[in-house]
Motif scaffolding. Structure first.
Motif, PDB file in Angstrom:
ATOM      1  N   SER A   1       1.545  18.293   2.053  1.00 25.26           N
ATOM      2  CA  SER A   1       1.252  17.045   2.753  1.00 25.26           C
ATOM      3  C   SER A   1       1.036  17.362   4.225  1.00 25.26           C
ATOM      4  O   SER A   1       1.836  18.092   4.839  1.00 25.26           O
ATOM      5  CB  SER A   1       2.410  16.065   2.592  1.00 25.26           C
ATOM      6  OG  SER A   1       2.184  14.898   3.372  1.00 25.26           O
TER       7      SER A   1
ATOM      8  N   LEU B   1      -0.512  15.940   8.289  1.00 25.92           N
ATOM      9  CA  LEU B   1      -0.719  14.760   9.135  1.00 25.92           C
ATOM     10  C   LEU B   1      -1.346  15.170  10.456  1.00 25.92           C
ATOM     11  O   LEU B   1      -0.868  16.090  11.123  1.00 25.92           O
ATOM     12  CB  LEU B   1       0.624  14.070   9.393  1.00 25.92           C
ATOM     13  CG  LEU B   1       0.617  12.857  10.338  1.00 25.92           C
ATOM     14  CD1 LEU B   1      -0.225  11.728   9.760  1.00 25.92           C
ATOM     15  CD2 LEU B   1       2.046  12.383  10.607  1.00 25.92           C
TER      16      LEU B   1
ATOM     17  N   GLN C   1     -10.423   8.379  14.482  1.00 24.27           N
ATOM     18  CA  GLN C   1     -10.608   9.013  13.181  1.00 24.27           C
ATOM     19  C   GLN C   1     -12.082   9.294  12.921  1.00 24.27           C
ATOM     20  O   GLN C   1     -12.431  10.306  12.307  1.00 24.27           O
ATOM     21  CB  GLN C   1     -10.040   8.126  12.073  1.00 24.27           C
ATOM     22  CG  GLN C   1     -10.076   8.770  10.698  1.00 24.27           C
ATOM     23  CD  GLN C   1      -9.252   8.006   9.681  1.00 24.27           C
ATOM     24  OE1 GLN C   1      -8.558   7.058  10.039  1.00 24.27           O
ATOM     25  NE2 GLN C   1      -9.330   8.402   8.425  1.00 24.27           N
TER      26      GLN C   1
ATOM     27  N   ASP D   1      -8.791  13.824   2.202  1.00 20.34           N
ATOM     28  CA  ASP D   1      -7.384  13.974   1.812  1.00 20.34           C
ATOM     29  C   ASP D   1      -6.472  14.228   3.004  1.00 20.34           C
ATOM     30  O   ASP D   1      -5.268  14.466   2.827  1.00 20.34           O
ATOM     31  CB  ASP D   1      -7.237  15.138   0.819  1.00 20.34           C
ATOM     32  CG  ASP D   1      -7.938  14.869  -0.507  1.00 20.34           C
ATOM     33  OD1 ASP D   1      -8.022  13.683  -0.881  1.00 20.34           O
ATOM     34  OD2 ASP D   1      -8.407  15.834  -1.134  1.00 20.34           O
TER      35      ASP D   1
ATOM     36  N   HIS E   1      -4.451  13.003   6.187  1.00 22.46           N
ATOM     37  CA  HIS E   1      -3.862  11.802   6.785  1.00 22.46           C
ATOM     38  C   HIS E   1      -4.060  11.866   8.294  1.00 22.46           C
ATOM     39  O   HIS E   1      -3.542  12.769   8.967  1.00 22.46           O
ATOM     40  CB  HIS E   1      -2.377  11.703   6.458  1.00 22.46           C
ATOM     41  CG  HIS E   1      -2.074  11.619   4.999  1.00 22.46           C
ATOM     42  ND1 HIS E   1      -2.517  10.590   4.199  1.00 22.46           N
ATOM     43  CD2 HIS E   1      -1.364  12.444   4.185  1.00 22.46           C
ATOM     44  CE1 HIS E   1      -2.094  10.772   2.970  1.00 22.46           C
ATOM     45  NE2 HIS E   1      -1.403  11.907   2.927  1.00 22.46           N
TER      46      HIS E   1
ATOM     47  N   HIS F   1      -3.517   9.745  11.788  1.00 23.08           N
ATOM     48  CA  HIS F   1      -2.815   8.597  12.360  1.00 23.08           C
ATOM     49  C   HIS F   1      -3.221   8.454  13.817  1.00 23.08           C
ATOM     50  O   HIS F   1      -2.975   9.344  14.633  1.00 23.08           O
ATOM     51  CB  HIS F   1      -1.302   8.797  12.246  1.00 23.08           C
ATOM     52  CG  HIS F   1      -0.522   7.550  12.553  1.00 23.08           C
ATOM     53  ND1 HIS F   1      -0.362   6.514  11.646  1.00 23.08           N
ATOM     54  CD2 HIS F   1       0.130   7.161  13.682  1.00 23.08           C
ATOM     55  CE1 HIS F   1       0.355   5.554  12.194  1.00 23.08           C
ATOM     56  NE2 HIS F   1       0.667   5.926  13.433  1.00 23.08           N
TER      57      HIS F   1
ATOM     58  N   LYS G   1       4.967   9.710   5.927  1.00 24.65           N
ATOM     59  CA  LYS G   1       4.133  10.708   5.237  1.00 24.65           C
ATOM     60  C   LYS G   1       4.918  11.943   4.816  1.00 24.65           C
ATOM     61  O   LYS G   1       4.494  12.662   3.909  1.00 24.65           O
ATOM     62  CB  LYS G   1       2.966  11.130   6.138  1.00 24.65           C
ATOM     63  CG  LYS G   1       2.059   9.983   6.558  1.00 24.65           C
ATOM     64  CD  LYS G   1       1.410   9.298   5.360  1.00 24.65           C
ATOM     65  CE  LYS G   1       0.476   8.180   5.817  1.00 24.65           C
ATOM     66  NZ  LYS G   1      -0.118   7.475   4.650  1.00 24.65           N
TER      67      LYS G   1
END
Length: 487
Positions: free
Chosen positions: A50, A52, A60, A76, A78, A80, A119
């Motif tokens: 995972s 981030l 983004q 895929d 993440h 933020h 996350k």
């Protein structure tokens, strides 16, 4: 250890990044910090982790555009966003009683911590610290906030890359002292040609790494680091066999041939056949079934192959069978790191003979580089320790006479020196070859005739009966003999 996902960087870091630590990636705008962060996270996705990306400055959509320019899919990933709201532009929303650092900084940190808790990432990129530094207002508060983030990430077993654009040298030093490791990216503009990018590991606590400056390139596909070549890592004492040139008389002149792991400089004025003689060693290696590589700095590969065809050499068939690779170097695009990386790749493919044509072209390709001769010596040492025979071509200034000079000290870079010369004889310009230096074995001290034709290169008989061949204007000794005395 975590892989960075950047080719060559794990080699510099001697394995990658220690898990659950924070690292600082610093560099001026345009050095590739965002790309570095994306590569680090995409490698995590490939490992099933995972990840981030916390962005304090870019949207983004902007990150997606960067990824698209490299051909990456970040669906895929993440992302933020921690960005100021649009209503900040309205005068009614401006702070009057409080400094922005007292309100916005706490809100920013709270948002970051919440995203991490949700996350639960293994890898995090925080882009960029300059926003956090400006809001902190004072160096003390900035340092305390970074320390708090470090402890927060460590307890949650996160490996973090913090990106910093070095807008403040004080801020750099603050985070450098806190971070577990510091990776510095730098680029410089040359007077002509491509700008040069280099990477340095400033610190890496409790872990060894390859120090010094390492060239890297930023192209479609991301960063690619070319680790600085360290020849001492491959030191070995090996038995050396002699390699034939494919010409019996030249082998006699060389005392049997050239040895594995030695460098041979073929030097002479323009047009004497230096490149053709280098190609002869490649053709001989092909006949033995060995792999070879040629790096051309001046001549095109097409011209080389056409000339080889005219000399009855088998270079084209060697290319077809994969035994020969020819790399035509664009001087304006070359960095020493890229060149050494190409040499290492050739050795890893099993290359036994390497030709660098020419040294003059190599020196002119990167004229503003300091210690370039030392860099070349490191390459030759590496090749020698891997039992690779290296053929160097050096062009001498001038055509005739003893005052011709080369751009490089032959005794420093070469184990063997083959010299080609023009000389005048009976109204005709002819050529001669001699061996001036050979470290691997004894050799002839003679000067032999040298010629090229459609049958190939020919090394002829010893040129006896002359004095001053190397000056270009020899004197026949038979014409100056005193007449025999009368009985």
């Amino acid at each position: 250890m975590l892989s960075t996902g950047i080719p060559g960087l794990d080699t510099v870091l001697e394995g990658g990044l220690t898990k659950d630590r924070i690292y600082l990636v610093e560099g001026e705008p345009g050095t590739g910090k965002t790309t570095t962060g994306l590569q680090f996270l995409l490698e995590g996705i490939r490992q099933g982790e995972s990840v981030l990306y916390i962005t304090l400055a870019e949207t983004q959509q902007e990150l997606a555009a960067v990824a698209l320019s490299h051909g990456w899919d970040i669906s895929d990933l993440h992302v933020h966003e921690v960005l100021p709201a649009e209503d900040m532009l309205n005068a009614d929303t401006q702070y009057t009683m409080f400094h922005p650092s007292e309100v916005e900084l706490s809100d920013m940190l709270k948002t970051i911590l919440t995203a991490v808790e949700e996350k639960k990432p293994v890898r995090i990129v925080l882009d960029s610290l300059s926003e956090l530094q400006l809001l902190a207002e004072s160096p003390l508060r900035y340092r305390r906030q970074v320390l708090a983030l470090k402890q927060f990430f460590a307890r949650r077993q996160c490996t973090v890359l913090m990106l910093d654009d070095r807008t403040s040298s004080l801020g750099d030093l603050q985070v450098r002292s806190i971070a577990h490791g510091v990776i510095q990216l730098d680029h410089s503009v040359k007077d002509y040609g491509k700008e040069r990018r280099r990477l340095r590991i400033v610190k890496y606590r409790g872990h060894s790494f390859v120090g010094g400056l390492h060239d890297y390139v930023l192209h479609r596909g991301g960063l690619e680091v070319h680790p600085r070549l360290v020849a001492s890592e491959t030191r070995a004492i090996n038995a050396r066999r002699q390699l034939s040139s494919g010409l019996a008389d030249l082998d006699l002149l060389l005392g049997g041939g050239i040895e594995e792991g030695t460098s041979t400089l073929i030097v002479g004025p323009p047009g004497t056949g230096k490149s053709s003689l280098a190609a002869q060693f490649v053709s001989a290696a092909h006949s033995r079934g060995e792999k070879t590589s040629m790096f051309l700095f001046e001549e095109s590969a097409s011209n080389l192959l056409h000339r080889a065809d005219g000399l009855n050499m088998t270079l084209r068939s060697a290319i077809d069978t994969g035994q020969l690779t020819i790399q035509q170097v664009d001087p304006a695009e070359l960095t020493p790191g890229q060149f050494s990386a190409a040499i290492v790749a050739a050795v890893q493919r099993g290359t036994r003979v390497v030709v660098i044509d020419s040294l003059n072209g190599y020196l002119q390709a990167v004229p503003d580089e300091r210690f370039l001769v030392t860099h070349l010596h490191e390459i030759l040492t590496y090749l020698g320790q891997n039992k690779v025979a290296t053929i160097l071509v050096g062009v001498q200034q001038g055509m005739l006479g003893s005052t011709m000079s080369t751009a490089l000290d032959a005794s420093y870079v070469a184990d063997n020196v083959l010299m080609l010369r023009y000389f005048e004889d009976d109204g005709e310009i002819k050529q001669a070859v001699s061996v001036f230096k050979k470290r691997g074995s004894m050799h002839e001290r003679t000067i032999r005739a040298f010629s090229m034709s459609k049958e190939g290169i020919k090394v002829g008989q010893v040129l006896r009966g002359y004095r001053g061949i190397l000056t270009g204007v020899p004197v026949s000794l038979t014409e100056h003999k005193a007449p025999a005395a009368s009985p």
